[in-house]
Design a protein around this motif. Sequence first.
Motif, PDB file in Angstrom:
ATOM      1  N   GLY A  24       9.133  -5.881   2.611  1.00 27.63           N
ATOM      2  CA  GLY A  24       7.853  -5.758   1.906  1.00 27.63           C
ATOM      3  C   GLY A  24       6.918  -4.759   2.531  1.00 27.63           C
ATOM      4  N   ILE A  27       2.349  -2.332   1.454  1.00 23.51           N
ATOM      5  CA  ILE A  27       0.954  -2.476   1.884  1.00 23.51           C
ATOM      6  C   ILE A  27       0.791  -2.013   3.340  1.00 23.51           C
ATOM      7  CG2 ILE A  27      -0.878  -4.171   2.335  1.00 23.51           C
ATOM      8  CD1 ILE A  27       0.046  -5.605  -0.218  1.00 23.51           C
ATOM      9  N   TYR A  66      -5.828  -3.442  -4.990  1.00 22.31           N
ATOM     10  CA  TYR A  66      -6.587  -3.893  -3.828  1.00 22.31           C
ATOM     11  C   TYR A  66      -7.882  -3.104  -3.627  1.00 22.31           C
ATOM     12  CZ  TYR A  66      -2.405  -6.542  -2.765  1.00 22.31           C
ATOM     13  OH  TYR A  66      -1.343  -7.422  -2.837  1.00 22.31           O
TER      14      TYR A  66
ATOM     15  N   TYR B 219       4.822 -15.553   9.281  1.00 21.17           N
ATOM     16  CA  TYR B 219       3.907 -14.459   8.969  1.00 21.17           C
ATOM     17  C   TYR B 219       2.488 -15.004   8.954  1.00 21.17           C
ATOM     18  CZ  TYR B 219       7.753 -11.459   7.469  1.00 21.17           C
ATOM     19  OH  TYR B 219       8.885 -10.679   7.443  1.00 21.17           O
ATOM     20  N   TYR B 221      -1.028 -14.000   7.266  1.00 22.04           N
ATOM     21  CA  TYR B 221      -1.655 -13.094   6.319  1.00 22.04           C
ATOM     22  C   TYR B 221      -3.169 -13.151   6.551  1.00 22.04           C
ATOM     23  CZ  TYR B 221      -2.790 -10.807   1.863  1.00 22.04           C
ATOM     24  OH  TYR B 221      -3.256  -9.943   0.898  1.00 22.04           O
ATOM     25  N   ARG B 223      -7.135 -11.249   6.673  1.00 17.52           N
ATOM     26  CA  ARG B 223      -7.867 -10.338   5.783  1.00 17.52           C
ATOM     27  C   ARG B 223      -8.338  -9.077   6.504  1.00 17.52           C
ATOM     28  NH1 ARG B 223     -13.455 -12.573   4.724  1.00 17.52           N
ATOM     29  NH2 ARG B 223     -13.186 -11.678   2.661  1.00 17.52           N
ATOM     30  N   SER B 224      -8.402  -8.008   5.729  1.00 18.07           N
ATOM     31  CA  SER B 224      -8.871  -6.739   6.291  1.00 18.07           C
ATOM     32  C   SER B 224     -10.360  -6.807   6.616  1.00 18.07           C
ATOM     33  CB  SER B 224      -8.600  -5.592   5.319  1.00 18.07           C
ATOM     34  OG  SER B 224      -9.163  -5.860   4.053  1.00 18.07           O
ATOM     35  N   GLU B 260       4.857 -12.403  12.761  1.00 13.29           N
ATOM     36  CA  GLU B 260       4.379 -11.057  12.446  1.00 13.29           C
ATOM     37  C   GLU B 260       3.031 -11.173  11.747  1.00 13.29           C
ATOM     38  OE1 GLU B 260       7.376  -8.515  10.588  1.00 13.29           O
ATOM     39  OE2 GLU B 260       5.752  -7.367   9.686  1.00 13.29           O
ATOM     40  N   LEU B 261       2.112 -10.322  12.174  1.00 11.09           N
ATOM     41  CA  LEU B 261       0.780 -10.312  11.569  1.00 11.09           C
ATOM     42  C   LEU B 261       0.750  -9.292  10.436  1.00 11.09           C
ATOM     43  CD1 LEU B 261      -2.295 -10.978  11.622  1.00 11.09           C
ATOM     44  CD2 LEU B 261      -2.544  -9.213  13.375  1.00 11.09           C
ATOM     45  N   ARG B 262       0.351  -9.736   9.248  1.00 13.20           N
ATOM     46  CA  ARG B 262       0.178  -8.823   8.119  1.00 13.20           C
ATOM     47  C   ARG B 262      -1.294  -8.850   7.701  1.00 13.20           C
ATOM     48  NH1 ARG B 262       4.916  -7.305   5.051  1.00 13.20           N
ATOM     49  NH2 ARG B 262       6.468  -6.923   6.668  1.00 13.20           N
ATOM     50  N   ILE B 263      -1.782  -7.695   7.290  1.00 11.00           N
ATOM     51  CA  ILE B 263      -3.196  -7.615   6.952  1.00 11.00           C
ATOM     52  C   ILE B 263      -3.371  -7.331   5.467  1.00 11.00           C
ATOM     53  CG2 ILE B 263      -5.358  -6.409   7.458  1.00 11.00           C
ATOM     54  CD1 ILE B 263      -4.238  -6.101  10.325  1.00 11.00           C
ATOM     55  N   GLY B 264      -4.207  -8.137   4.837  1.00 12.96           N
ATOM     56  CA  GLY B 264      -4.457  -8.011   3.397  1.00 12.96           C
ATOM     57  C   GLY B 264      -5.273  -6.765   3.101  1.00 12.96           C
ATOM     58  N   CYS B 270      -5.713 -13.199  -3.367  1.00 10.78           N
ATOM     59  CA  CYS B 270      -4.572 -13.269  -2.450  1.00 10.78           C
ATOM     60  C   CYS B 270      -4.649 -14.456  -1.505  1.00 10.78           C
ATOM     61  CB  CYS B 270      -4.405 -11.960  -1.676  1.00 10.78           C
ATOM     62  SG  CYS B 270      -3.773 -10.645  -2.726  1.00 10.78           S
ATOM     63  N   SER B 279       1.696 -10.517  -2.089  1.00 12.18           N
ATOM     64  CA  SER B 279       1.067  -9.511  -1.249  1.00 12.18           C
ATOM     65  C   SER B 279       1.849  -9.312   0.050  1.00 12.18           C
ATOM     66  CB  SER B 279      -0.380  -9.914  -0.970  1.00 12.18           C
ATOM     67  OG  SER B 279      -1.073  -8.873  -0.336  1.00 12.18           O
ATOM     68  N   LEU B 280       2.351 -10.419   0.624  1.00 11.50           N
ATOM     69  CA  LEU B 280       3.182 -10.311   1.834  1.00 11.50           C
ATOM     70  C   LEU B 280       4.446  -9.509   1.547  1.00 11.50           C
ATOM     71  CD1 LEU B 280       3.058 -13.866   3.486  1.00 11.50           C
ATOM     72  CD2 LEU B 280       2.421 -11.706   4.578  1.00 11.50           C
ATOM     73  N   GLU B 281       4.891  -9.573   0.286  1.00  9.94           N
ATOM     74  CA  GLU B 281       6.074  -8.789  -0.082  1.00  9.94           C
ATOM     75  C   GLU B 281       5.706  -7.345  -0.384  1.00  9.94           C
ATOM     76  OE1 GLU B 281       8.260 -10.796  -3.175  1.00  9.94           O
ATOM     77  OE2 GLU B 281       8.452 -12.631  -1.988  1.00  9.94           O
ATOM     78  N   GLY B 282       4.425  -7.027  -0.230  1.00  2.79           N
ATOM     79  CA  GLY B 282       3.983  -5.649  -0.402  1.00  2.79           C
ATOM     80  C   GLY B 282       3.617  -5.292  -1.832  1.00  2.79           C
ATOM     81  N   PHE B 300      10.041 -13.881  -0.301  1.00  3.58           N
ATOM     82  CA  PHE B 300      11.339 -13.240  -0.557  1.00  3.58           C
ATOM     83  C   PHE B 300      12.322 -14.240  -1.179  1.00  3.58           C
ATOM     84  CE2 PHE B 300       9.601 -10.998   3.275  1.00  3.58           C
ATOM     85  CZ  PHE B 300       9.265  -9.813   2.635  1.00  3.58           C
TER      86      PHE B 300
END
Lengths: 159, 513
Positions: A24, A27, A66, B219, B221, B223-224, B260-264, B270, B279-282, B300
């Motif tokens: 993924g 983003i 977004y 993961y 998720y 926020r930015s 793993e850290l993912r950022i929105g 979301c 969103s985690l899947e991109g 996934f």
Amino acid sequence: MTGLSSADASTVEKIAQNFASTPGPVIEILHGVQNALGYVPAEAIAIIASVLNLSRAEIHGVVTFYHHFRSTPPGRKTIQVCRAEACQSMHGVPLEAHVKTTLGIDYHETTADGHFSLEPIYCLGNCACAPSIMVGDEIYGRVTPAVFDELIDEEKASS
Amino acid sequence: MTTTVYIPQDSSALSLGAERVARAIQREALARGEIINIVRNGSRGLYWLEPMVEVMVAGERHAYGPVTPADVAGLFDAGFLKGKHHSLGHGRTEEIPYLAKQTRLTFARVGIVDPGSVADYLAHGGYIGLRNALSLSSAEIVNVVTDSGLRGRGGAAFPTGIKWKTVLDQAVEQKYVACNADEGDSGTFSDRMIMEGDPLTLIEGMTIAGIAVGATQGYIYARSEYPHACRALARAITAAKEANFLGQNIQGSGKHFDIELRIGAGAYVCGEETSMLESLEGKRGEVRAKPPLPAIEGLFGKPTAVNNVISLATVPVILARGAEFYRDFGVGRSRGTLPLQLAGNLKHGGLVELAFGCTLRELLYDYGGGSATGRPLRTVQVGGPLGAYIPASEFDVIVDYEALSATGALLGHGGIVAFDDTVDMGKMARYAMEFCAIESCGKCTPCRLGSTRGQQVLDDLKAGIRPDENLKLLHELMDTMQYGSLCGLGGMTPFPVRSALKHFPADFGPSRD
Ligand SMILES: Cc1cc2nc3c(=O)[nH]c(=O)nc-3n(C[C@H](O)[C@H](O)[C@H](O)COP(=O)(O)O)c2cc1C
Ligand code: SF4
Ligand code: FES
């Protein structure tokens, strides 16, 4: 293609390659591109699409979904003003108006001198110290019009 | 002798100048030849006192605040490094009533530990929960969590143990733990405080969750909008990996778990779990239809335990002290404690962790100290932008899941936003519709179009245009949104609007403007 220098194009390509094998990745790549270039240029979308073997429409769809991703270059400093309820309860709405008049722009615009871009934001988690704004990566709480004016003066002086 | 001085690196403390205070204290100490060790801790959550500086004197912490750089020389003159009297002093931190009256279980270490240090975490009772979990089978860990009565703190209040059991029961090789750190509700900041002040508690909770449900990958998720929290988390993940509390063969147990850290990227929707997974899947954060539940087909396409930050950060204390210990706090079906967030127009905004069962009035006046502006409080919104407005006449309601929903309100993530009597509820209702329109993922018509139409109808009402007709139209529109939307954004936006209409009808006409 126009607009994107070859250096920028290779930056985008490198970022896309770096993440290509993570699950993924889109983003993550868009964050990387925006951190490097300040925005996600249309040309970057084509490069990312070809690296990931996805359609341009798919990448474009993600960019537009977004609020954080922008398609035009930002000013030197982005100012984000919180519009959410807790900030409204502490005079956030008049602050928004003051910010717009002072900068002479509306949300999603950049000042003519290219200094400031203005964006709305919906809660910074600073709701006990409302109203809040963000200038670049710095957060400010209990912002009054006078405090805002000082911040802008400091910004102008330091650049 | 070295004196330890604590200066928060929490976002809200920074928003009030904590960084400049830290620099001023460092400078002043150098100039005076005082040897100090500055620890950048999280916030204790007494936000009207931030930046709140603490000094360790004979094993006890003394608080001073709110400190500005201009106060620093005076603090040194007064002998604050020895805990001496100063007009900004509040005595021993633990004895400040706001803090002393709380029951801090999830927040036990926030503001106390150095958030980036595994050694400090261990010194304050960290990783006892994981150690206990490692001596249990997966099913036994799930049972402990079920027996504790813990319900999801992200808003839906679903029993965490039951969700975990569903994930555990899936006979699939690859499963995931996905931490929902998208905290988008206005008036909430407890997730942020954990991530900035005690991120290892979240990491420990996720690790226990992974072992319980049979997942080796997690993961987060985030926020930015929370750059400081993201940095603190990234630092803590690295520290946990270095100390072998994440990765392969954790502490020689034979168990593996990684995060793993993912950022929105700035999308309220979301935070809805299926949108978060997209969103985690991109992808675009479009909400998925349920079923299938994420616990069966999540990230996934694999079974995924999706939990809020506070739910996960509460797991370590449950495993450390037992299901009964936790369950003994609370009332009715709301067990344990809830970190409430006092926000908006309150004199003493902050973080108040209490066992379920206190009233809204106690929170607003005994803790919150009434309005910040000094005017009477008129209403509070509980549970974020999709939560109802509760009028002052109903402040005696008990703050638990059942009591609030009985009055047509909801507790959500525990955020309370207070408004004084200058608030125009017609405008707040219109904002609720506007927010829904801005944040709608666009998948269903009632949400996407209803929220835009709703703004127009509210504008017409305000202008005094055909009030009876428009009021009827508004109610029909809200019914369509409530019953015809796929997720809570479209489905619950009517809650704040209806509650405002019910309690403050006069604000919807032309009179106030
Ligand atoms: C519009 C919308 C926004 C949401 N935002 C969040 C959020 O920011 N954080 C969160 O934990 N849950 C949020 N939720 C709830 C999640 O869908 C989900 O119930 C939760 O993450 C499950 O974790 P829990 O059981 O530990 O609470 C939201 C739900 C909706 C409908
Ligand atoms: S209710 Fe709104 S946000 Fe939720 S799925 Fe439908 S369109 Fe998307
Ligand atoms: S509402 Fe503005 S910071 Fe939360």
